[in-house]
Design an enzyme around this catalytic site. Structure first.
Site, PDB file in Angstrom:
ATOM      1  N   ASP A 220       0.862  -1.172   0.000  1.00  0.00           N
ATOM      2  CA  ASP A 220       0.000   0.000   0.000  1.00  0.00           C
ATOM      3  C   ASP A 220       0.905   1.230   0.000  1.00  0.00           C
ATOM      4  OD1 ASP A 220      -2.210  -1.742   0.411  1.00  0.00           O
ATOM      5  OD2 ASP A 220      -1.816  -1.707   2.565  1.00  0.00           O
ATOM      6  N   ASP A 259      -2.242  -3.107  -4.302  1.00  0.00           N
ATOM      7  CA  ASP A 259      -3.118  -3.560  -3.227  1.00  0.00           C
ATOM      8  C   ASP A 259      -3.961  -2.358  -2.805  1.00  0.00           C
ATOM      9  OD1 ASP A 259      -4.290  -5.246  -1.393  1.00  0.00           O
ATOM     10  OD2 ASP A 259      -2.640  -5.168   0.018  1.00  0.00           O
ATOM     11  N   ASP A 263      -4.059   1.621   4.284  1.00  0.00           N
ATOM     12  CA  ASP A 263      -4.721   0.682   5.194  1.00  0.00           C
ATOM     13  C   ASP A 263      -4.351   0.978   6.638  1.00  0.00           C
ATOM     14  OD1 ASP A 263      -5.844  -0.562   3.036  1.00  0.00           O
ATOM     15  OD2 ASP A 263      -4.709  -2.428   3.208  1.00  0.00           O
ATOM     16  N   ARG A 316     -14.159  -0.219  -0.773  1.00  0.00           N
ATOM     17  CA  ARG A 316     -13.395  -0.034   0.466  1.00  0.00           C
ATOM     18  C   ARG A 316     -13.083   1.442   0.731  1.00  0.00           C
ATOM     19  NH1 ARG A 316      -8.870  -4.926   0.156  1.00  0.00           N
ATOM     20  NH2 ARG A 316     -10.329  -6.607  -0.355  1.00  0.00           N
TER      21      ARG A 316
END
Length: 442
Positions: A220, A259, A263, A316
């Site tokens: 990420d 990805d 996060d 997301r």
């Protein structure tokens, strides 16, 4: 540690935002006085979860010898190593490439290849017509992929120590192809940076992932992992010039090299994410990365998201597990033709409050898909506006997707909100002020 990394002077080319367009060596006594309105800013009192149970001050108390200006990956790592956990301010000037040699020159994926790995050989070995679809790849070519990925990971992942402020110089400071790892530390501030294209050279093919198989990648742009008191403010996150939609397909699936964008996982806690842009991406943000992580995540993952722009992100935004998450005054935009799955993912034991947000969606997009139920959890979702009209997101979801009925009421009321704007004003306000280069004083 080179003296020029510690003792620099601003040329009169830029102002504000750690205003250093170029850096030159000077004796220690000539080091500049840092701009206390930007570099030494601390999280305002009451501004989200990162303001709870203490404060988030980053490197605001750094001494003059722990203020650095860096322009490549090696200098960035050296600054972190030199200061350790002492308060420090690290200014990013220009573009820092994660995939680069010792001099900071960008390098390609072939530089990491080990044991005869090439993508062509990997595709030939694990073509479903040859390998089948019943088990994940194994054998010499998979071992070579793993060894190659390990080489890249050593370059891409950059660990951030405690008591750090990382701030971009001027309006165009950029980190390309690197993953900042805020891992098992505390008291970190990240501001005024553009993060782009943290890509995986060596995704793994998994024919057992879903009905058709999938390519799975690492990295990420930014990860908050097991850390507390983190403030992420006025940054821009995207895939840069390498969007997933432009990547080739192998075995009928997009060759997924990205990805997430950002996060927050593995027991991270007390995080405020404000005035950022997250755009043009698929799997955008996880808060909690596993249904099985309850032992480490329960009572943590307290995160505030406010005044962020999520534009053309497929899913997301965020997907939440376990966390007590306050998401308010954000603007969610899906343009005509962009891939869209859902915005808020309601996951295991999540307690999401999503209020006073604005959604700008194409006319044909089903508003029932804004929420996506993954597990039995409750949420609060009041005073949200879709295309300028007040919309009960839970009622619309339950009417449109009755098989995934959501229960209203997250069971808590956020209080750490320094300001709450009308959702009608949010699109103009957020679109004008969010993102790198738009921080006050910039």
């Amino acid at each position: 540690m080179p003296a020029r990394m510690r003792h620099v002077r601003a040329l009169a080319v830029a102002t504000g935002c750690a205003s250093l367009a170029l850096a030159v060596s000077l004796p220690a006594q000539a080091a500049p006085r840092p701009d206390r309105g930007t570099e030494r800013a601390v999280l305002p009192q009451g501004d989200g979860w990162a303001a709870a149970e203490g404060s988030t001050t980053g490197g605001s108390r750094a001494t003059a010898d722990h203020v650095y200006t860096v322009s490549n990956r090696a200098e960035l790592i050296a600054a972190f190593r030199d200061a350790g956990d002492a308060p420090k301010i690290v200014r990013i000037a220009g573009t820092v490439h994660g995939n680069s040699d010792a001099a900071g020159t960008p390098i390609g994926c072939e530089a990491y290849q080990q044991n005869g790995y090439t993508l062509d050989k990997y595709l030939a070995a694990y073509d479903p017509a040859v390998w089948g679809t019943g088990e994940v790849p194994s054998g010499p070519l998979e071992d070579a992929r793993v060894a190659s990925a390990k080489q890249q990971a050593a370059a891409v992942n950059v660990n951030v120590p405690s008591n750090t402020t990382i701030i971009g110089v001027g309006k165009d400071a950029t980190i390309v192809g690197a993953s900042l790892q805020v891992k098992n530390v505390s008291n970190v501030i990240v501001r005024n940076l553009t993060f782009e294209d943290t890509y995986d050279c060596f995704p793994q093919w998994d024919p057992t992932d879903g009905d058709k198989g999938a390519w799975n990648s690492e990295y990420d742009n930014l990860v908050v992992y097991g850390s507390s008191h983190v403030w992420v403010d006025h940054n821009t996150f995207s895939d840069g010039d390498r969007p997933d939609a432009d990547q080739p397909s192998y075995f009928g699936q997009i060759f997924q090299q990205h990805d997430g964008l950002f996060d927050i996982v593995r027991g991270a806690d007390l995080v405020t994410v404000s005035w950022n842009i997250l755009k043009d991406h698929d799997k955008t943000m996880l808060i909690g990365n596993s249904d099985g992580a309850g032992a480490s995540d329960r009572g943590k993952l307290r995160v505030t998201l406010h005044h962020n722009l999520f534009k053309d992100v497929k899913e997301r935004a965020p997907r939440v597990r376990f966390g007590q998450v306050d998401s308010y005054n954000n603007h969610f935009v899906a343009t005509e033709g962009a891939a869209y799955g859902y915005t808020y993912g309601i996951g295991a034991e999540s307690r999401l409050v999503a209020e006073h947000n604005a959604f700008t969606l194409p006319a044909g997009l089903d508003k029932a898909t804004i929420l996506k139920k993954w597990s039995e959890s409750s949420l609060t979702a009041g005073d949200n506006y879709v295309n300028g009209r007040k919309t009960d997101l839970i009622a619309v979801h339950n009417a449109g997707v009755p098989a995934e009925h959501l229960t209203e009421g997250a069971g808590w009321t956020p209080v750490l909100r320094p300001r709450t704007d009308s959702p009608r004003a949010v699109p103009a306000l957020v679109d004008r002020q969010a993102g790198a280069g738009r921080m006050p004083g910039c």
